[in-house]
Design an enzyme around this catalytic site. Structure first.
Site, PDB file in Angstrom:
ATOM      1  N   GLU A  75       0.839  -1.198   0.000  1.00 50.76           N
ATOM      2  CA  GLU A  75       0.000   0.000   0.000  1.00 50.76           C
ATOM      3  C   GLU A  75       0.874   1.248   0.000  1.00 50.76           C
ATOM      4  OE1 GLU A  75      -3.153  -0.238  -0.425  1.00 50.76           O
ATOM      5  OE2 GLU A  75      -3.499  -2.342   0.058  1.00 50.76           O
ATOM      6  N   ALA A 112       5.219  -8.583  -1.722  1.00 48.91           N
ATOM      7  CA  ALA A 112       5.178  -9.961  -1.194  1.00 48.91           C
ATOM      8  C   ALA A 112       5.845 -10.962  -2.133  1.00 48.91           C
ATOM      9  CB  ALA A 112       3.728 -10.380  -0.958  1.00 48.91           C
ATOM     10  N   TYR A 235     -13.462 -15.110 -17.311  1.00 47.33           N
ATOM     11  CA  TYR A 235     -12.915 -15.511 -16.008  1.00 47.33           C
ATOM     12  C   TYR A 235     -12.426 -16.967 -16.012  1.00 47.33           C
ATOM     13  CZ  TYR A 235     -11.561 -15.049 -11.259  1.00 47.33           C
ATOM     14  OH  TYR A 235     -10.773 -15.003 -10.145  1.00 47.33           O
ATOM     15  N   VAL A 275     -17.733  -6.933  -4.744  1.00 46.04           N
ATOM     16  CA  VAL A 275     -17.077  -5.691  -5.143  1.00 46.04           C
ATOM     17  C   VAL A 275     -15.797  -5.536  -4.330  1.00 46.04           C
ATOM     18  CG1 VAL A 275     -17.311  -3.193  -5.368  1.00 46.04           C
ATOM     19  CG2 VAL A 275     -19.345  -4.643  -5.483  1.00 46.04           C
TER      20      VAL A 275
END
Ligand code: NAD
Length: 395
Positions: A75, A112, A235, A275
């Site tokens: 972040e 990560a 997807y 969402v």
């Protein structure tokens, strides 16, 4: 600073610290309203812990089971004149709440996928926690720098084999249109698997095992999605679906080694379409989610991230009963989404949706308010006209 939403396409480039904290508090309140987990996790590593399903996993472990949590995420802090990303504020809020409840909570902000962040994480576990009993792998990333080759791989959301044409919605403008997406080439397919497949999860688990930081019986869970036929081309059968197949391959490999480590296990939980910052970037899917929300809310079966993960922990992983796996060894938290009465109704509504009837046939309003909440906007009790301090230090 007075912080207002600034939506650009499928992202909001601002986030409200007090609103994000209120959103996290709603999730904590949900978990606390449920019975505590018996035999729940005690020392938990969440990779991708700052938003979405990873944040929900952290909140459930901490407030449902009193677990010590270590969160890893990527972040951006605030800058001059610019608020931080929502995951930054979410993490400060969840960490403060956990610590004031007397729980251990620490954070590592960085890539990560890198060896360096893995090393820092292992060091912190060794010093502070000894061994961990649950690893949640919940990364959603558009790119990965490979730690061994240094190559940068970008994931794409494209069909495989042939182009795909379907309806989509611009959720900001409320415009329904037809979109055609060209198929991915071989390189794009390989890159998406490198980013969103299982190799990095395996690297994490191998590093933890080699360092003897996994408690006997330790478990690990990663999240996936399947969804209905209307989204399969983009997807399940698209580039992301191939990456998820690789995640399933990794689950089996990790499962075998964890079984040898005191009877642990690793598996995939197939979750509901929701969402999140990740899902809003996928073409076609937001229109499907808007229809789905309307139908599931009407049936009283709608869940958000926190309800899903609380249900995963309470009724499956820590229920005291054997976990219910499907034929491919996955837990199906998308069971309510995939009920025939819901999916038949989606199939009926899908061809009818237009820009004109979007608000009546779908829950676009609910989609939008959930989307704004991801960035801390639209939360009750927050005065969005008030000055707020955007420069919060990570705890
Ligand atoms: P999200 O965007 O809300 O969260 C992604 C997390 O990954 C964040 O904590 C972010 O900081 C972290 N992250 C991204 N790149 C990173 C990096 N390089 N290093 C460290 N951290 C990094 O996403 P989400 O929707 O919660 O997705 C999490 C998982 O759940 C994914 O595997 C996704 O496919 C799966 N899933 C999502 C849905 C859905 O509808 N949203 C449904 C089923 C399964």
């Amino acid at each position: 600073m007075v912080i207002k939403p600034k939506v650009r396409g499928f992202v909001c480039v601002t986030a409200h610290p007090a609103g994000c904290a209120a959103h996290v508090q709603e999730w904590i309140a949900h978990v606390k309203s449920q019975p505590p987990l018996k035999g729940g996790p005690k020392k938990v590593l969440v990779i991708g812990s700052s938003t979405g399903y990873g944040l929900a996993s952290r909140v459930t472990a901490a407030f449902g089971s009193g677990a010590a949590t270590l969160g890893v995420f990527f972040e951006r802090p605030s800058e001059e004149g610019r608020p931080a990303t929502p995951g930054w504020y979410n993490t400060i809020a969840v960490t403060a709440a956990a610590r004031s409840a007397g729980l251990y909570a620490k954070n590592i902000n960085g890539d990560a996928f890198s060896d360096e962040i893995k090393r820092q994480t292992l060091d912190l576990i060794r010093t502070d926690l000894g061994q961990i009993d649950l690893v949640i792998y919940s990364l959603a990333s558009p790119r990965r720098t490979h730690p061994k080759t240094g190559g940068v791989h970008k994931s794409v959301l494209k069909p495989v084999g042939q182009s795909y044409t379907n309806k989509t919605v611009d959720t900001d403008k409320g415009l329904v249109s037809t979109i055609t997406i060209e198929p991915a080439n071989e390189q794009e397919i390989a890159d998406t698997v490198t980013v969103m497949g299982g190799e990095d999860w395996e690297m994490w688990m191998q590093a933890l095992a080699d360092a003897k930081l996994l408690a006997p019986g330790a478990q690990s869970i990663a999240y996936s999605y399947i969804g209905p036929q209307v989204t399969w081309a983009i997807y399940k059968n698209g580039t992301i679906g191939l990456a998820k197949n690789d995640l399933e391959r990794a689950a089996k490999a990790i499962d075998s080694s964890l079984k040898a480590n005191g009877g642990g296990r690793a598996f995939i939980s197939v979750n509901k379409a929701l969402v999140t910052q990740a899902s809003s970037a996928i073409p076609v899917v937001p229109l499907y989610i808007s229809i789905l929300y309307k139908l599931m809310k009407a049936k009283g079966t709608h869940e958000g991230c926190i309800e899903q993960i609380q249900r995963l922990f309470a009724t499956q992983v820590y229920s005291g009963k054997p976990i219910q796996f499907d034929e491919a060894g996955r837990v199906r938290l998308d069971d309510w989404e995939m009920r025939p009465e819901i999916q038949n109704a989606v199939t009926e509504i899908w061809p009818q949706v237009t820009t004109e009837n979007l608000t009546s046939l779908t829950d676009i309003a609910g989609y939008r308010s959930e989307f704004m909440k991801l960035f801390g906007f639209g939360l009750p009790g927050i005065n969005y006209e008030a000055e707020v301090e955007p420069h919060l230090l990570m705890l």
